[in-house]
Design an enzyme around this catalytic site. Structure first.
Site, PDB file in Angstrom:
ATOM      1  N   GLU A 133      54.751  17.665 196.491  1.00 18.51           N
ATOM      2  CA  GLU A 133      53.274  18.466 195.840  1.00 18.51           C
ATOM      3  C   GLU A 133      52.204  19.763 196.318  1.00 18.51           C
ATOM      4  O   GLU A 133      51.821  20.950 196.003  1.00 18.51           O
ATOM      5  CB  GLU A 133      53.008  17.937 194.093  1.00 18.51           C
ATOM      6  CG  GLU A 133      53.581  17.014 193.621  1.00 18.51           C
ATOM      7  CD  GLU A 133      54.724  18.202 192.705  1.00 18.51           C
ATOM      8  OE1 GLU A 133      53.690  19.062 192.872  1.00 18.51           O
ATOM      9  OE2 GLU A 133      55.630  18.642 191.942  1.00 18.51           O
ATOM     10  N   SER A 147      48.515 -29.263 144.961  1.00 22.44           N
ATOM     11  CA  SER A 147      48.140 -30.454 144.998  1.00 22.44           C
ATOM     12  C   SER A 147      47.490 -29.893 146.536  1.00 22.44           C
ATOM     13  O   SER A 147      47.037 -30.820 146.792  1.00 22.44           O
ATOM     14  CB  SER A 147      49.402 -31.280 145.038  1.00 22.44           C
ATOM     15  OG  SER A 147      49.210 -31.401 143.358  1.00 22.44           O
TER      16      SER A 147
END
Length: 698
Positions: A109, A380
């Site tokens: 690049e 319960s």
């Protein structure tokens, strides 16, 4: 004699230098003037250039909206989910990128990246010659800095306006950042195809590893993709990708980054790619993930966009093994064809860490998190809160007795009545104590208890245990008639398991930003809300639920360790909330639309609890609940609640808070008390050993 005149013309003398100089003076003056003007122009240009550079140096670069993928991690550091809106990006510092990838990127690049000031003049000239030879654009000359400026701040439209802005931003980047900073920004910004932005996301996508772990061959492959992800992605065109890789390797060798032999070897290497999508996390524990997001955004104030796009790392308390065990237990606990739903929450009572959460059977079809919903009556399973209130008030002990028979209770100064029923209308038709009442889940005993201790006191205890649901001070509160979430039930029972100490439930341990700075760190609050001795006595009572005659005895064979807990059943809901010293878990099963449960459907909560608990703790040796100070054990006669004699046929070893044990023995069998002195200590020790042996060998 006078000399005769000559007929020839006289010879001219040479032109004086002054005359010649005067002839050139206009030209010289013009040149001097031109030089002065040129000098002035040059100076002006220099001043303008310096002024413009000074201006650029002090101008703020435009705000770059760089989204980064946020990650959620479990207790072991494994990624359980990633968040991003379109751009999958995980920024990493330059030092966390493979040197091979850096070299490959620079080679292909921007070969003179560290030498130019943002613009590569030689590169421009070289590209111009190549393009002129071919009469078309064959070679570009954009530097890494130029590409970064374009990607950060501009579009890719080809206009002079964009090019001028790109040049300005390129200069500003070079003036404001070091070369390594620019390179790091670039590597975290560029697009590698298939939704992956930046080297870390790309490395994870293509090779299932971190950017720091990439080999030379992998690095050369990745470095070639940004030029054209559509053409150079190995998923789209392997031949193009391989040709591009070898071109990069050759360029790296020519520039001295690697040897020709290394380039050839890397070019021949067979790369192992992840299946497309396999490098990205699909995410696990979806209900838990949603809960973490809500905590981060609603409670901790993390911005929603920051959570999704800010590159955050959210470290959670989720235990992968426990979560898998929870999902498996729920999946196996309810037939696939059934419409019945389920929820499970599991917490480490010692730390408050949420280890597992299942909010429903199918997240894809329904995201409603039933584990957090305060829409279900606990039945319960709420009774232990009532009995803890009774124990702590001091008016009742494990041998306090009430008669189990159909009873009509009056309250509100006699203006109202309440007539509870036992499950299937089964009554002992005799006096029972607290242990028997808990094991058999006797409703008459529970209502007698709340009438004795006061409903307001029970609500106060529930608040201390962390329950915030709307509770009303009426007798039916004893039977769990007011909706409570599984999350709150698990948290409350955690106090029983943790010697009376409440630890605030925690889902998020730490949140770090993209730079690794800590934005939040959990500091769970520990508070002693119940006396340890009372919590232990309650735990001892709830162990009976899983013994013969207890409502949880049907799953006793599945449990290979000491467990305490309580079942709960209403017409539409079934629960089991239980715990070991290391783990407290609430399981609920039912229907979303309050459809009544069949007996078979009501029995599914207990097996889910048992299977989950054993699998989640498979690697943890069984442990008894630690006995705190202030606890005594004596033999009692269940029939009378008094101390048992040695000849008492049904005597039972019972646990009490020291000072509340019976002082009188029954004497019905003509024996002396079996609860004092050396003999009692020996029998107590033998009983504990027998209990331990039973747990280990069962």
């Amino acid at each position: 004699m006078t000399k005769p005149a000559s007929n020839s013309a006289p010879r001219k003398r040479g032109t004086p230098w002054r005359v010649r100089a005067e002839r050139w003076m206009p030209l010289i003056r013009r040149l001097r003037k031109a030089g002065f003007v040129a000098g002035c122009c040059t100076l002006a240009l220099l001043l303008f250039a310096f002024g413009f550079l000074y201006y650029l140096r002090h101008q703020t670069l435009p705000a770059a909206s760089i989204t980064q993928t946020s990650q959620m991690l479990d207790l072991q550091g494994n990624v359980i989910d990633t968040f991003h809106t379109g751009e999958n990006r995980q920024s990493v510092p330059l030092k966390a990128v493979s040197r091979h990838l850096i070299d490959a990127t620079l080679a292909i690049e921007d070969q003179r990246f560290y030498d130019h000031l943002g613009f590569d003049v030689k590169g421009l000239a070289r590209a111009a010659v190549v393009n002129l030879e071919h009469m078309e654009t064959k070679q570009g000359a954009s530097t890494i800095t130029q590409q970064l400026a374009r990607n950060l701040y501009l579009t890719h439209e080809r206009t002079w306006n964009r090019k001028i802005k790109e040049a300005m931003y390129t200069v500003q980047l070079e003036m404001n950042y070091t070369k390594n900073e620019i390179l790091g920004l670039y590597l975290n910004q560029i697009y590698y195809g298939h939704g992956a932005y930046g080297v870390e996301a790309a490395a994870r996508l293509y090779f299932g590893k971190h950017a720091s772990e990439l080999t030379l061959a992998e690095s050369a492959m990745l470095a070639g993709i940004p030029k054209g992800p559509k053409y150079y992605s190995p998923y789209n065109d392997m031949k193009n990708a391989k040709d591009r890789q070898r071109t990069i390797l050759g360029t790296m060798a020519a520039q001295g980054y690697i040897t020709r032999e290394e380039a050839d070897a890397a070019g021949q290497e067979l790369l192992a790619f992840q299946p497309l999508g396999g490098g990205q996390q699909d995410g696990t524990a979806p209900y838990f993930r949603d809960y973490v997001r809500s905590v981060a955004v609603d409670q901790l104030g993390i911005n929603e966009r920051m959570f999704s796009e800010g590159g955050l790392r959210i470290y959670t308390t989720l235990d992968e093994e426990a979560q898998l065990a929870a999902e498996d237990a729920v999946a196996k606990g309810i037939p696939t064809s059934s419409q019945q739903q389920a929820a499970l929450v599991s917490i480490d009572p010692r730390t408050g860490y949420i280890k597992a959460m299942v909010g429903g059977r199918n997240y894809k079809t329904n995201q409603f998190n039933r584990a957090l919903a305060k829409t279900r009556q606990p039945g319960s399973s709420f009774k232990p809160i009532l009995y803890l209130t009774a124990l702590q008030q001091g008016g009742m002990t494990p041998v306090s007795r009430y008669k189990s028979e159909p009873t009509i209770f009056t309250y509100d100064e006699g203006r109202k009545t309440y007539a509870p029923h036992n499950y299937n209308d089964k009554y002992a038709e005799d006096y029972i104590d607290m242990r028997q009442a808990i094991a058999s889940s006797d409703n008459i005993y529970a209502v007698n208890t709340i009438m004795s201790v006061g409903a307001d006191n029970v609500i106060d205890m529930a608040r201390r245990l962390g329950i915030t649901a709307n509770l009303q001070p009426v007798p039916s509160l004893a039977l769990g008639t007011f909706p409570v979430s599984p999350f709150e039930m698990a948290s409350a029972f955690g106090v029983f398991a943790n010697a009376g100490q409440r630890v605030e439930p925690t889902a998020i341990l730490r949140i770090e930003d993209s730079k690794g700075e800590v934005l939040y760190e959990a500091k769970p609050v520990h508070s002693q809300v119940v006396d340890p001795a009372h919590a232990y006595v309650l735990t001892s009572l709830m162990e009976s639920v899983f013994e013969t005659g207890g409502t949880g005895s049907r799953v006793a064979a599945l449990l290979k360790r000491p467990v305490a807990g309580k079942t709960g059943t209403t017409a539409t809901d079934a629960w089991l909330v239980g715990y070991t010293p290391e783990l407290v878990t609430a399981v609920w099963v039912g229907y979303d639309k309050d459809r009544k449960l069949t007996p078979t459907e009501a029995h599914r909560a207990a097996p889910i609890f048992a299977n989950y608990t054993e699998h989640a703790l498979a690697a943890v040796p069984p442990k008894i609940f630690p006995v705190p100070g202030g606890v005594s054990t004596v033999y009692v006669d269940p029939k009378t609640g008094k101390l048992a004699g040695k000849g008492c046929p049904d005597r039972r070893l019972e646990t009490f808070v020291t000072g509340t044990e019976p002082a009188e023995f029954c004497g019905a069998h003509g024996d002396q008390a079996a609860s004092g002195g050396e003999d009692a200590v020996k029998e107590t020790s033998k009983s504990w050993w027998s209990q331990l042996k039973r747990w280990w060998t069962d």
